[in-house]
Design an enzyme around this catalytic site. Structure first.
Site, PDB file in Angstrom:
ATOM      1  N   LYS A  25       0.821  -1.213   0.000  1.00 52.20           N
ATOM      2  CA  LYS A  25       0.000   0.000   0.000  1.00 52.20           C
ATOM      3  C   LYS A  25       0.862   1.274   0.000  1.00 52.20           C
ATOM      4  CE  LYS A  25      -4.078  -2.129   2.175  1.00 52.20           C
ATOM      5  NZ  LYS A  25      -5.120  -1.970   3.228  1.00 52.20           N
ATOM      6  N   TYR A  72     -12.169  -1.917  -4.235  1.00 51.36           N
ATOM      7  CA  TYR A  72     -12.755  -2.110  -2.904  1.00 51.36           C
ATOM      8  C   TYR A  72     -14.283  -2.029  -2.931  1.00 51.36           C
ATOM      9  CZ  TYR A  72      -8.345  -2.119  -0.256  1.00 51.36           C
ATOM     10  OH  TYR A  72      -7.131  -2.446   0.289  1.00 51.36           O
ATOM     11  N   ASN A 111      -2.200   0.272   6.709  1.00 48.92           N
ATOM     12  CA  ASN A 111      -1.718  -0.995   7.254  1.00 48.92           C
ATOM     13  C   ASN A 111      -0.856  -1.799   6.275  1.00 48.92           C
ATOM     14  OD1 ASN A 111      -3.736  -1.813   5.590  1.00 48.92           O
ATOM     15  ND2 ASN A 111      -4.988  -2.804   7.146  1.00 48.92           N
ATOM     16  N   HIS A 163      -2.236  -5.377   1.401  1.00 47.70           N
ATOM     17  CA  HIS A 163      -3.529  -6.022   1.124  1.00 47.70           C
ATOM     18  C   HIS A 163      -3.273  -7.471   0.757  1.00 47.70           C
ATOM     19  CE1 HIS A 163      -7.473  -6.864  -0.618  1.00 47.70           C
ATOM     20  NE2 HIS A 163      -6.799  -7.508  -1.554  1.00 47.70           N
ATOM     21  N   GLU A 192      -9.755 -10.071  -7.883  1.00 52.23           N
ATOM     22  CA  GLU A 192      -8.682  -9.092  -7.711  1.00 52.23           C
ATOM     23  C   GLU A 192      -7.535  -9.322  -8.699  1.00 52.23           C
ATOM     24  OE1 GLU A 192      -7.791  -9.350  -3.508  1.00 52.23           O
ATOM     25  OE2 GLU A 192      -9.702  -8.409  -2.968  1.00 52.23           O
TER      26      GLU A 192
HETATM   27  P1  IDP Z   1      -8.239  -6.548   5.352  1.00 48.97           P
HETATM   28  O1  IDP Z   1      -7.362  -5.632   4.513  1.00 48.97           O
HETATM   29  O2  IDP Z   1      -7.514  -7.049   6.567  1.00 48.97           O
HETATM   30  O3  IDP Z   1      -8.880  -7.643   4.540  1.00 48.97           O
HETATM   31  P2  IDP Z   1     -10.851  -5.250   5.322  1.00 48.97           P
HETATM   32  O4  IDP Z   1     -11.856  -5.381   6.406  1.00 48.97           O
HETATM   33  O5  IDP Z   1     -11.094  -5.986   4.042  1.00 48.97           O
HETATM   34  O6  IDP Z   1      -9.425  -5.640   5.942  1.00 48.97           O
HETATM   35  O7  IDP Z   1     -10.698  -3.698   5.028  1.00 48.97           O
HETATM   36  C1  IDP Z   1     -10.018  -3.238   3.885  1.00 48.97           C
HETATM   37  C2  IDP Z   1      -9.093  -2.136   4.291  1.00 48.97           C
HETATM   38  O8  IDP Z   1      -9.866  -1.024   4.741  1.00 48.97           O
HETATM   39  C3  IDP Z   1      -8.164  -2.440   5.468  1.00 48.97           C
HETATM   40  O9  IDP Z   1      -6.994  -3.140   5.092  1.00 48.97           O
HETATM   41  C4  IDP Z   1      -7.842  -1.053   5.982  1.00 48.97           C
HETATM   42  O10 IDP Z   1      -6.885  -0.383   5.151  1.00 48.97           O
HETATM   43  C5  IDP Z   1      -9.190  -0.362   5.810  1.00 48.97           C
HETATM   44  N1  IDP Z   1     -10.029  -0.461   7.024  1.00 48.97           N
HETATM   45  C6  IDP Z   1     -10.703  -1.557   7.456  1.00 48.97           C
HETATM   46  N2  IDP Z   1     -11.383  -1.308   8.595  1.00 48.97           N
HETATM   47  C7  IDP Z   1     -11.151  -0.004   8.866  1.00 48.97           C
HETATM   48  C8  IDP Z   1     -11.578   0.862   9.926  1.00 48.97           C
HETATM   49  O11 IDP Z   1     -12.323   0.487  10.839  1.00 48.97           O
HETATM   50  N3  IDP Z   1     -11.101   2.155   9.884  1.00 48.97           N
HETATM   51  C9  IDP Z   1     -10.285   2.610   8.876  1.00 48.97           C
HETATM   52  N4  IDP Z   1      -9.860   1.821   7.865  1.00 48.97           N
HETATM   53  C10 IDP Z   1     -10.286   0.537   7.860  1.00 48.97           C
HETATM   54 MG    MG Z   2     -10.201  -7.492   2.955  1.00 46.57          MG
END
Ligand code: IDP
Ligand code: MG
Length: 139
Positions: A11, A51, A114, A117, A128
């Site tokens: 990312k 997304y 974070n 992905h 994807e």
């Molecule tokens: P993942 O990447 O671990 O699969 P997902 O729930 O699919 O997590 O969410 C996609 C992305 O959206 C996350 O990697 C993160 O960057 C962002 N995200 C998810 N939950 C939150 C939140 O509660 N606050 C802000 N960003 C979030």
């Molecule tokens: Mg996800």
């Protein structure tokens, strides 16, 4: 264990912080093979399309702004049980909950920023991979 392909994105936060090499090192040492890679500056539209499953969630707007804020490295990884294993070495979405040694524990700075992905299931991996590499074999 089945050989699978999965999609990963380094990312914008991790690219900007100079962690591409660190993350690829971890992937290679965990026996993932890189079968395709592209450095991409996602448009807001491309980030929204990628997304789409999260459209309507409170973090969607901020997430797609973040993902289109700078270049990313998109890769298709291949290996035994690749989809679940990548999720394991990534660590939890929120780095505060990520296990020691995981990529997110090492390099994420917030639940949004974070670092990485990874596809979460065979169906999302198929969507994807085709999103960024149309025509590539899914396995
Ligand atoms: P993942 O990447 O671990 O699969 P997902 O729930 O699919 O997590 O969410 C996609 C992305 O959206 C996350 O990697 C993160 O960057 C962002 N995200 C998810 N939950 C939150 C939140 O509660 N606050 C802000 N960003 C979030
Ligand atoms: Mg996800």
């Amino acid at each position: 264990m089945p050989i699978e392909r999965t999609l990963t994105i380094i990312k914008p936060d991790a690219v900007a912080a100079g962690h591409i090499g660190d993350i690829i090192k971890i992937l290679e040492s965990n026996r993932f093979n890189i079968v395709a890679a592209r450095r991409v500056a996602l448009s807001k539209r491309q980030a929204e399309g990628f997304y789409a499953v999260h459209r309507g969630k409170p973090f969607f707007e901020s997430l797609t702004n973040f993902m289109s804020s700078g270049p990313v490295l998109v890769m298709v990884l291949e290996g035994d049980n690749a989809i679940a294993r990548l999720r394991e070495i990534m660590g939890a979405t929120n780095p505060a909950n990520a296990a020691a040694g995981t990529i997110r524990k090492l390099y994420a700075t917030s639940i949004e920023r974070n670092a990485i992905h990874g596809s979460d299931a065979p169906e999302s991996a198929a969507f994807e991979i085709s999103y960024f590499f149309p025509g590539l074999d899914l396995l």
